[in-house]
Design an enzyme around this catalytic site. Structure first.
Site, PDB file in Angstrom:
ATOM      1  N   GLU A   1     -30.779  31.880 -16.374  1.00 29.72           N
ATOM      2  CA  GLU A   1     -29.352  31.554 -16.532  1.00 29.72           C
ATOM      3  C   GLU A   1     -29.150  30.260 -17.316  1.00 29.72           C
ATOM      4  OE1 GLU A   1     -28.236  31.164 -12.429  1.00 29.72           O
ATOM      5  OE2 GLU A   1     -28.142  33.316 -12.111  1.00 29.72           O
TER       6      GLU A   1
ATOM      7  N   CYS B   1      -4.694   6.636 -19.281  1.00 26.18           N
ATOM      8  CA  CYS B   1      -4.421   5.440 -18.492  1.00 26.18           C
ATOM      9  C   CYS B   1      -5.359   5.326 -17.309  1.00 26.18           C
ATOM     10  CB  CYS B   1      -2.968   5.450 -18.033  1.00 26.18           C
ATOM     11  SG  CYS B   1      -1.882   5.256 -19.430  1.00 26.18           S
TER      12      CYS B   1
HETATM   13  N1  LLP Z   1     -26.911  28.941 -12.945  1.00 29.72           N
HETATM   14  C1  LLP Z   1     -26.179  28.394 -11.959  1.00 29.72           C
HETATM   15  C2  LLP Z   1     -26.101  29.086 -10.663  1.00 29.72           C
HETATM   16  C3  LLP Z   1     -25.500  27.189 -12.181  1.00 29.72           C
HETATM   17  O1  LLP Z   1     -24.789  26.653 -11.199  1.00 29.72           O
HETATM   18  C4  LLP Z   1     -25.583  26.545 -13.445  1.00 29.72           C
HETATM   19  C5  LLP Z   1     -24.889  25.290 -13.711  1.00 29.72           C
HETATM   20  C6  LLP Z   1     -26.348  27.177 -14.452  1.00 29.72           C
HETATM   21  C7  LLP Z   1     -26.996  28.365 -14.168  1.00 29.72           C
HETATM   22  C8  LLP Z   1     -26.491  26.601 -15.840  1.00 29.72           C
HETATM   23  O2  LLP Z   1     -27.142  25.389 -15.820  1.00 29.72           O
HETATM   24  P1  LLP Z   1     -27.620  24.690 -17.183  1.00 29.72           P
HETATM   25  O3  LLP Z   1     -28.657  25.589 -17.814  1.00 29.72           O
HETATM   26  O4  LLP Z   1     -26.447  24.523 -18.038  1.00 29.72           O
HETATM   27  O5  LLP Z   1     -28.190  23.388 -16.746  1.00 29.72           O
HETATM   28  N2  LLP Z   1     -20.983  19.840 -15.582  1.00 29.72           N
HETATM   29  C9  LLP Z   1     -22.361  19.363 -15.517  1.00 29.72           C
HETATM   30  C10 LLP Z   1     -23.335  20.494 -15.311  1.00 29.72           C
HETATM   31  C11 LLP Z   1     -23.035  21.340 -14.103  1.00 29.72           C
HETATM   32  C12 LLP Z   1     -23.950  22.516 -13.969  1.00 29.72           C
HETATM   33  C13 LLP Z   1     -23.437  23.483 -12.969  1.00 29.72           C
HETATM   34  N3  LLP Z   1     -24.236  24.654 -12.804  1.00 29.72           N
HETATM   35  C14 LLP Z   1     -22.655  18.551 -16.760  1.00 29.72           C
HETATM   36  O6  LLP Z   1     -21.774  18.396 -17.596  1.00 29.72           O
HETATM   37  O7  LLP Z   1     -23.765  18.027 -16.899  1.00 29.72           O
END
Ligand code: LLP
Length: 419
Positions: free
Chosen positions: A274, A342
C-alpha cells in the site's frame, strides 16, 4: 528520476517551465509530473517482481482523480480509508476487485457501500468491527473478505504522529490477541478470512523496522495458513520513505525489496502493498509567490501566498520541504517562509537558509505531492489551490482553484435562515 530540473536558469517540471504554469493558472498551485508517477510505480513493480505484489496505491496521499487514473491505467489497485475514497477511486476507473479498505472507524454505511461494490477485502482493526462487517454482509446475502491488521509493536523511527505499529498506537490488534480474533471471525457466517495486514508507519527510511515486523507476523501467518484454507494474502502496508532533504538517502525500492522479498517469498502468500508517499511525494511541488519581505530584529520573513491551509506538513510534523526559487538565484537569506494565515504555526519553512528572493519571485515547495493537497483546508476562508499535471510538454488542469462561492456553496443564505 528527478522531474524538477533547472534549464536555462528556470525550474521546469518535465519540459514545462514552472513560471509558465504560474502565469497560466495563478498561485498557490500544485504541480505534478505524470512521468514521475509512472516511473515510481514501475520502479516498485520491477524491484518486487519476484513476488508479483498487487500494488494498492494509498489514495489518501493524493486523491486527485487524475493521479488515481494514472495508477489504475498501470494496473494498480487502491488502499482506501473511507467511503469518499472508494467513490473517488471508482469514479477514476479503479477495479473494485483490487481495492482494500483500511481504517479503525468504518461506518455501517461505508461497509455496505464497499460490500455492494465487491471490494477485494477489508483490513479489520478490532473484533467489534469484524462483527459489524459480518452483520452487514449477512443482511446483504454476501460474504465479506477480511484481513485483520496486526500491530507488531515495532518502532519505525519516524515522527510520532505517523508511526502506527507500536503498541501505544490505536491501530491493529496486538500479537497475543490475534489468535483469538481470527478464531472468533472464523465463526462468523458473513466473513471469509482472506489474510493478514500490517502497516507500521510512514516515511520510514531504513529496512530494519519492516524486517522486524515481518519476523513477527510471518510465523503467525504460517499458523493461520494451516488453520484457514482461505488465508492466502499478506498485506505489508505502505511506509517507504522518500528524500525530502538533499543530503537524505531515500529508502530505495530495490533496497526495500532486497530486505523483504526472501522471507515473503518463502511464505508462499500473495502479497499486497500500500505505497502512498513513495509513488507521489516527489512527483509534486507547491508553487507559490513571495508577496512581501519583512525584516524583524531576529530574522527575515518571506511572506508568500501559500500557507498551512495549503500544505500543513511543516506545521503539523515539523516536516522539511526544500524551497527552490523558480528563477535560479545564487544568494541566500536566513529566515522563515510563511503564509498569510493568522497563526504563528503558519510556516512552510522555519529558520532555514532560503534563496534570497525578492517580492514577486516564484518559489517551489518541493516534495509536496504526498499529503499536500489531500490535507489542504479552507481555513481562514482561503480557496484551495488549483492542481495541474504535466507529462513531457503536455499539461492538464486536474482541479480548478476553489472559488469564493465554493467556500459558501453548502451554506444557505444567512439572511434566509429561520429558526
Ligand atoms: N496503508 C495504510 C493503512 C495507511 O494508513 C497509510 C498511511 C498508507 C498505507 C500509506 O503510507 P505511505 O506509503 O504514504 O507512508 N499525513 C502524514 C502521513 C500519514 C500516513 C497515514 N497512513 C504525512 O504527511 O507525513
Amino acid at each position: 528520476m528527478d522531474a524538477f530540473t533547472y534549464r536555462n536558469g528556470i525550474l521546469h517540471v518535465d519540459d514545462v517551465p514552472l513560471n509558465q504554469l504560474a502565469d497560466q493558472y495563478g498561485t498557490p498551485l500544485y504541480v505534478y509530473s505524470r512521468s514521475h508517477l509512472k516511473a515510481q510505480f514501475k520502479a516498485l513493480v520491477d524491484a518486487m517482481a519476484e513476488v508479483k505484489p498487487l500494488i494498492c496505491y494509498s489514495v489518501k496521499a493524493n486523491s486527485n482523480g487524475a493521479v488515481i487514473r494514472t495508477f489504475a491505467d498501470l494496473g494498480s489497485g487502491f488502499d482506501i480509508v473511507s467511503g469518499g475514497e472508494l467513490f473517488r477511486a471508482l469514479r477514476a476507473g479503479a477495479d473494485a476487485g483490487k481495492i482494500v479498505f483500511a481504517g479503525v472507524g468504518k461506518t455501517e454505511d461505508e461497509i455496505r457501500y464497499a460490500i455492494r461494490e465487491n471490494i477485494r477485502f477489508f483490513t479489520v482493526e478490532s473484533e467489534p468491527e469484524a462483527m459489524q462487517i459480518a452483520r452487514c454482509a449477512e443482511s446483504m446475502g454476501a460474504r465479506a473478505r477480511i484481513a485483520f491488521r496486526i500491530n507488531p509493536d515495532v518502532d519505525p523511527k519516524t515522527h510520532k504522529y505517523i508511526s502506527t505499529g507500536k503498541k501505544e498506537n490505536k491501530f491493529g490488534l496486538d500479537m497475543e490477541r490475534a489468535q483469538r480474533a481470527y478464531a472468533f471471525a472464523a465463526t462468523l457466517p458473513g466473513i471469509e478470512i482472506a489474510g493478514l495486514h500490517m502497516h507500521i508507519g510512514s516515511q520510514i527510511l531504513t529496512v530494519e523496522p519492516f524486517v522486524e515486523a515481518l519476523d513477527k507476523v510471518l510465523p503467525l501467518c504460517r499458523q493461520f495458513q494451516a488453520l484457514y484454507p482461505t488465508f492466502k494474502t499478506l498485506d505489508i502496508g505502505g511506509g517507504i520513505g522518500i528524500q525530502y532533504k538533499p543530503d537524505q538517502a531515500p529508502l530505495a525500492a530495490a533496497a526495500f525489496a532486497a530486505a523483504v522479498v526472501p522471507a515473503i517469498k518463502r511464505s508462499g502468500l500473495s502479497i499486497v502493498m500500500e505505497p502512498g508517499r513513495n509513488l507521489v511525494g516527489n512527483a509534486g511541488v507547491l508553487l507559490c509567490r513571495a508577496h512581501y519581505i519583512k525584516e524583524s530584529p531576529l530574522k527575515v520573513f518571506v511572506i508568500a501566498d501559500a500557507g498551512m491551509n495549503d500544505l500543513i506538513r511543516p506545521s503539523l510534523y515539523q516536516a522539511h520541504h526544500d524551497i527552490r526559487a523558480v528563477r535560479q538565484i545564487t544568494g541566500t537569506l536566513q529566515g522563515d517562509l510563511v503564509g498569510p494565515i493568522c497563526e504563528s504555526g503558519d510556516f512552510v519553512a522555519q529558520d532555514r537558509v532560503l534563496p534570497a528572493v525578492q517580492a514577486g519571485d516564484l518559489l517551489a515547495v518541493m516534495s509536496a505531492g504526498a499529503y499536500g493537497f489531500s490535507m489542504a483546508s479552507t481555513y481562514n476562508s482561503r480557496p484551495r489551490p488549483a492542481e495541474v499535471m504535466v507529462e513531457g510538454k503536455r499539461l492538464a488542469l486536474i482541479r480548478e482553484r476553489d472559488t469564493r462561492e465554493d467556500l459558501v456553496a453548502r451554506e444557505p443564505d444567512p439572511a434566509g435562515i429561520r429558526f
